[in-house]
Design a protein around this motif. Structure first.
Motif, short mmCIF file in Angstrom:
data_model
loop_
_atom_site.label_atom_id
_atom_site.label_comp_id
_atom_site.label_asym_id
_atom_site.label_seq_id
_atom_site.Cartn_x
_atom_site.Cartn_y
_atom_site.Cartn_z
N SER A 49 0.82 -1.22 0.00
CA SER A 49 0.00 0.00 0.00
C SER A 49 0.85 1.26 0.00
O SER A 49 0.38 2.34 -0.33
N PHE A 52 0.93 2.45 -3.52
CA PHE A 52 -0.36 3.00 -3.91
C PHE A 52 -0.55 4.40 -3.34
O PHE A 52 -1.03 5.30 -4.02
N LEU A 270 -13.68 0.65 -11.83
CA LEU A 270 -13.27 -0.30 -10.80
C LEU A 270 -14.35 -0.49 -9.74
O LEU A 270 -14.49 -1.57 -9.17
N TRP A 274 -14.52 -4.27 -10.34
CA TRP A 274 -13.63 -4.90 -9.36
C TRP A 274 -13.58 -4.06 -8.09
O TRP A 274 -12.58 -3.36 -7.82
N SER A 276 -13.21 -4.89 -4.99
CA SER A 276 -12.16 -5.29 -4.06
C SER A 276 -10.81 -4.71 -4.47
O SER A 276 -10.00 -4.30 -3.62
N SER A 277 -10.53 -4.68 -5.77
CA SER A 277 -9.27 -4.08 -6.24
C SER A 277 -9.25 -2.58 -5.96
O SER A 277 -8.20 -2.03 -5.60
N LEU A 278 -10.38 -1.92 -6.11
CA LEU A 278 -10.44 -0.49 -5.82
C LEU A 278 -10.19 -0.23 -4.34
O LEU A 278 -9.47 0.71 -3.98
N ARG A 279 -10.77 -1.05 -3.47
CA ARG A 279 -10.52 -0.88 -2.03
C ARG A 279 -9.06 -1.13 -1.69
O ARG A 279 -8.50 -0.48 -0.81
N ALA A 280 -8.42 -2.06 -2.40
CA ALA A 280 -7.01 -2.32 -2.14
C ALA A 280 -6.15 -1.14 -2.58
O ALA A 280 -5.19 -0.77 -1.90
N VAL A 281 -6.49 -0.52 -3.71
CA VAL A 281 -5.73 0.63 -4.19
C VAL A 281 -5.90 1.81 -3.25
O VAL A 281 -4.94 2.54 -2.94
#
Length: 320
Positions: A49, A52, A270, A274, A276-281
């Motif tokens: 992170s 990011f 996203l 996706w 989940s990918s947006l929350r990870a970013v």
């Protein structure tokens, strides 16, 4: 003509070389200080992170700094030329010099630098600003320049942008700069809103705010480009002609608007494709507390008395 002891009306005080825009310098220093402060705390962020956050914060600061900085930049419409031109009024003496014209949102900047700088026993190095803000009078500044006795090329270019000039450049560039500045401030407000929304569990609205930011940045570019329909008066400076074109501030604002549109569209895409990918970013956790669940996710019961969570030897009895 005899105001300065028989010398042609010219600068009576020592000449100063061209300087840098102080408001523009302040904006650059402030945003660079914010970026530097973030880089100092970056090692404290663990895991992937960290990268990011690095890309997110630096991109955001670049967009915000660019939107504010171009207000104070004169690089929207620029041009320069090397020429052999007259230097003083009522004089046949000529000098070799480079003449530059920079048009911004709040006025114009004219530079004159000799090659070499020392000619005719004088230092030829001028940088003159003429503004048309709402509380300032461009014509009064032009009259003040006449009283100073500025060089002929400077007065010639400044006269082309006076309200009474038959070229009609003043009203067009004044209105275009005014509307471009207004739309850029709106874009800055939506940039602040987008950063706030992207820091909360509302990435969809943050992406939409980024789209609006990019739209208003492009509106500013199109507003300033609307003066292209006005025929530009020829600028003849001695043996050469000055032909301006769009400058760095214009193209950087255009690129920033397109960048905001791409980033906003990516966030919206996203969010739906996706999440989940947006929350990870964005380094956000799923909103699974307080009985909330994302769309399409299974609902998990957290009641300890439910048989799913009861130990094998635990029996639930009901007393009637």
């Amino acid at each position: 003509m005899t105001l300065w002891n028989g010398v042609l009306p010219f600068y009576p005080q020592p000449q100063r070389a061209a300087g840098f825009s102080v408001p523009l310098l302040i904006v650059i220093v402030v945003f660079c200080a914010l970026a530097g402060s973030f880089l100092l705390i970056l090692p404290g962020i663990r895991g992937h992170s960290r990268w990011f956050w690095l890309a997110r914060v630096l991109l955001s600061l670049f967009i915000g700094g660019e939107i504010v900085a171009v207000h104070f930049s004169g690089e929207w419409f620029v041009g320069s030329v090397w020429t052999n031109t007259s230097y003083k009024a009522f004089s046949a003496e000529h000098v070799q010099a480079r003449v530059g014209l920079s048009v911004g949102l709040v006025g114009i900047n004219i530079t004159l630098k000799g090659t070499p700088v020392q000619q005719l026993n004088e230092t030829i190095d001028y940088n003159e600003q003429f503004t048309w803000r709402l509380n300032e009078d461009y014509h009064r500044e032009y009259v003040r320049a006449l009283q100073k006795g500025l060089p002929d090329p400077v007065l010639y270019l400044a006269e082309k942008f006076t309200p009474s000039s038959p070229c009609g450049l003043y009203h067009q560039y004044h209105l275009a700069g005014h509307y471009a500045a207004a739309t850029l401030w709106v874009a800055f407000c939506f940039w602040v809103l987008a950063n706030a929304l992207l820091s909360m569990p509302a990435p969809l609205y943050g992406g939409l705010a980024l789209l609006v930011t990019g739209a208003f940045a492009l509106f500013a570019v199109f507003s300033f480009a609307s003066v292209s329909s006005v025929p530009l008066c020829p600028f003849r400076l001695g043996s050469a002609a000055l032909t301006p074109g769009y400058g760095a501030a214009f193209w950087i604002t255009l690129a920033t608007g397109i960048l905001c549109l791409l980033l906003g569209a990516a966030v919206v895409l996203l969010h739906y494709a996706w999440p989940s990918s947006l929350r990870a970013v964005l380094d956000q956790s799923a909103p699974d507390c307080c009985g909330l669940a994302t769309a399409g996710s299974p609902v998990i019961l957290s009641n300890p008395l439910h048989p799913q969570f009861a130990p094998p030897d635990f029996k639930i009895t009901t007393k009637l």
